[in-house]
Design a protein around this motif. Structure first.
Motif, PDB file in Angstrom:
ATOM      1  N   UNK A 166       0.861  -1.192   0.000  1.00 49.18           N
ATOM      2  CA  UNK A 166       0.000   0.000   0.000  1.00 49.18           C
ATOM      3  C   UNK A 166       0.888   1.229   0.000  1.00 49.18           C
ATOM      4  N   UNK A 167       0.561   2.218  -0.866  1.00 51.60           N
ATOM      5  CA  UNK A 167       1.423   3.411  -0.976  1.00 51.60           C
ATOM      6  C   UNK A 167       0.624   4.705  -0.856  1.00 51.60           C
ATOM      7  N   UNK A 168      -0.398   4.681   0.015  1.00 54.39           N
ATOM      8  CA  UNK A 168      -1.170   5.917   0.185  1.00 54.39           C
ATOM      9  C   UNK A 168      -0.324   6.943   0.929  1.00 54.39           C
ATOM     10  N   UNK A 169      -0.720   8.225   0.769  1.00 59.59           N
ATOM     11  CA  UNK A 169       0.016   9.292   1.453  1.00 59.59           C
ATOM     12  C   UNK A 169      -0.198   9.243   2.956  1.00 59.59           C
ATOM     13  N   UNK A 170      -1.325   8.647   3.381  1.00 58.60           N
ATOM     14  CA  UNK A 170      -1.626   8.703   4.820  1.00 58.60           C
ATOM     15  C   UNK A 170      -1.115   7.483   5.584  1.00 58.60           C
ATOM     16  N   UNK A 171      -0.904   6.374   4.895  1.00 57.34           N
ATOM     17  CA  UNK A 171      -0.402   5.185   5.608  1.00 57.34           C
ATOM     18  C   UNK A 171       0.895   4.649   4.978  1.00 57.34           C
ATOM     19  N   UNK A 172       0.792   4.104   3.757  1.00 56.09           N
ATOM     20  CA  UNK A 172       1.923   3.373   3.173  1.00 56.09           C
ATOM     21  C   UNK A 172       3.203   4.179   3.075  1.00 56.09           C
ATOM     22  N   UNK A 173       3.116   5.385   2.472  1.00 56.63           N
ATOM     23  CA  UNK A 173       4.352   6.163   2.264  1.00 56.63           C
ATOM     24  C   UNK A 173       5.000   6.578   3.585  1.00 56.63           C
ATOM     25  N   UNK A 174       4.235   7.198   4.521  1.00 59.65           N
ATOM     26  CA  UNK A 174       4.907   7.553   5.787  1.00 59.65           C
ATOM     27  C   UNK A 174       5.402   6.331   6.552  1.00 59.65           C
ATOM     28  N   UNK A 175       4.707   5.213   6.431  1.00 56.75           N
ATOM     29  CA  UNK A 175       5.155   3.984   7.110  1.00 56.75           C
ATOM     30  C   UNK A 175       6.534   3.579   6.582  1.00 56.75           C
ATOM     31  N   UNK A 176       6.679   3.615   5.260  1.00 58.40           N
ATOM     32  CA  UNK A 176       7.957   3.242   4.647  1.00 58.40           C
ATOM     33  C   UNK A 176       9.058   4.193   5.106  1.00 58.40           C
ATOM     34  N   UNK A 177       8.733   5.492   5.219  1.00 57.17           N
ATOM     35  CA  UNK A 177       9.739   6.475   5.665  1.00 57.17           C
ATOM     36  C   UNK A 177      10.197   6.180   7.084  1.00 57.17           C
ATOM     37  N   UNK A 178       9.250   5.818   7.951  1.00 61.82           N
ATOM     38  CA  UNK A 178       9.611   5.554   9.348  1.00 61.82           C
ATOM     39  C   UNK A 178      10.477   4.300   9.454  1.00 61.82           C
ATOM     40  N   UNK A 179      10.147   3.281   8.654  1.00 62.73           N
ATOM     41  CA  UNK A 179      10.946   2.044   8.679  1.00 62.73           C
ATOM     42  C   UNK A 179      12.355   2.316   8.149  1.00 62.73           C
ATOM     43  N   UNK A 180      12.411   3.149   7.109  1.00 65.31           N
ATOM     44  CA  UNK A 180      13.703   3.514   6.525  1.00 65.31           C
ATOM     45  C   UNK A 180      14.549   4.282   7.551  1.00 65.31           C
ATOM     46  N   UNK A 181      13.892   5.203   8.253  1.00 65.71           N
ATOM     47  CA  UNK A 181      14.593   5.984   9.288  1.00 65.71           C
ATOM     48  C   UNK A 181      15.107   5.067  10.402  1.00 65.71           C
ATOM     49  N   UNK A 182      14.437   3.912  10.578  1.00 68.97           N
ATOM     50  CA  UNK A 182      14.886   2.959  11.605  1.00 68.97           C
ATOM     51  C   UNK A 182      15.894   1.967  11.020  1.00 68.97           C
ATOM     52  N   UNK A 183      16.390   2.276   9.823  1.00 65.03           N
ATOM     53  CA  UNK A 183      17.457   1.488   9.177  1.00 65.03           C
ATOM     54  C   UNK A 183      17.030   0.123   8.673  1.00 65.03           C
ATOM     55  N   UNK A 184      15.730  -0.051   8.424  1.00 65.76           N
ATOM     56  CA  UNK A 184      15.298  -1.282   7.744  1.00 65.76           C
ATOM     57  C   UNK A 184      15.547  -1.100   6.244  1.00 65.76           C
TER      58      UNK A 184
END
Ligand code: NDP
Length: 306
Positions: A166-184
């Protein structure tokens, strides 16, 4: 072995208790409590329930919540005028416009009109941009709550493979950013992804935010994975169970009974991500109030020489 349940209801309770402390502290420091204003346009039954729940949850932790209910034929200009007023009201710390909006109102235009520092949903492009640049301020509530659930699983994210479906602006995209920031190492999947089951099977952490009942099956999941099910889908029960009356049930995007036999941790629906979303909205309201607080102390300024 059956997966451990990530209990969002329980985690949300402890987060709400922390928020209550933050609210009290803010009240003592600033002589007023954080203010959250929720705007509902129209009479969509699901939106009515969501906004009432938000108002109630805010009141329970001592946030001064106000629900503005506007008629379905409200014009964009009228809604913008209300936003203008709330944007400049010193006692309003958080503004949330419940989606979806009636068709005469341009959603993006309205969301863009909320002051970023009062945007407790975290949907404003400024907040999205800050998150994407690794400088989070107000982070969307559902991904924020999902990250707290992953932390409960005690899963080391550094170096882990994470897949967000899922790549919605309200869930998928910010979720991916947070995981990336946590070095996943993050993969984003969506409706055009080829061989989605194989992509999902690579995930140590699988977050599903699609809106398709029980899309993710047991054999799509890597043994031992942490599975976060964001989906909320109301389905009709077959007449063999429901009898003559129409009965519905809330299910996620993950086939829970199958996946719990493979995963190490899983969120239930209901009782997983949902309660965390509301608790994180309250947390965002306190964060917003604290960030603005210093400049808005209602105590009179001390004059020189007094
Ligand atoms: P959107 O409809 O905005 O986005 C859905 C995403 O899923 C899109 O990126 C879409 O891909 C993708 N998708 C759709 N079908 C498939 C498929 N068959 N395979 C792979 N990807 C697919 O939904 P939201 O992000 O707003 O919400 C997703 C779900 O989460 C919903 O069930 C919603 O109710 C729930 N939700 C729950 C919340 C909670 O608090 N628990 C809060 C917010 C949402 P594409 O971009 O290619 O179209």
């Amino acid at each position: 072995m059956s997966a451990k349940i990530l209990d969002g209801k329980k985690l949300a309770e402890s987060l709400r208790a922390e928020v209550r402390e933050g609210v009290t502290k803010f009240g003592l420091e600033h002589g007023r409590f954080p203010g959250l204003h929720v705007i509902l346009v129209g009479e969509d039954p699901a939106s009515q329930i969501y906004t009432r729940n938000k108002e109630k949850a805010a009141a329970e932790v001592g946030i001064r919540g106000k629900l503005h209910v506007l008629p379905v034929d409200t014009s964009e200009a009228e809604l913008m005028a209300l936003l203008d007023r709330l944007n400049t009201d010193e006692e309003v710390d958080g503004i949330l416009v419940q989606l979806p909006l009636p068709k005469q109102i341009r959603e993006q235009r309205v969301l863009d009109a909320i002051r970023p520092e009062k945007d407790v949903d975290g949907f404003h492009p400024v907040n999205a941009g800050l998150l994407a640049s690794g400088r989070p301020s107000l982070v969307p509530c559902t991904p924020r709550g999902s990250m707290k659930l992953i932390a409960l699983a005690d899963k080391r994210l550094e170096g882990a493979r994470a897949v967000v479906v899922g790549r919605s602006n309200i869930v998928g995209k910010p979720m991916a950013q947070l995981l990336l920031a946590a070095n996943a190492t993050v993969t984003m999947a969506h409706s055009r992804t080829s061989n989605l089951p194989a992509v999902c099977r690579e995930a140590d952490v699988l977050v599903v935010a699609v809106g398709k009942a029980e899309l993710v099956r047991g054999d799509w999941v890597k043994p031992g994975a942490v599975v976060i099910d964001v989906g909320m889908n109301r389905i009709e029960l077959p007449s063999s169970i429901a009898g003559d009356t129409k009965k519905t049930k809330l299910v996620g995007d993950v086939a829970y009974d199958e996946v719990k036999e493979v995963a190490s941790f899983i969120t239930p629906v209901p009782g997983g991500v949902g309660p965390m979303t509301i608790a994180c909205l309250l947390e965002n309201t306190v964060i917003a109030s604290q960030a603005r607080g210093a400049g808005h102390n209602p105590a009179p300024p001390t004059r020189r020489g007094q």
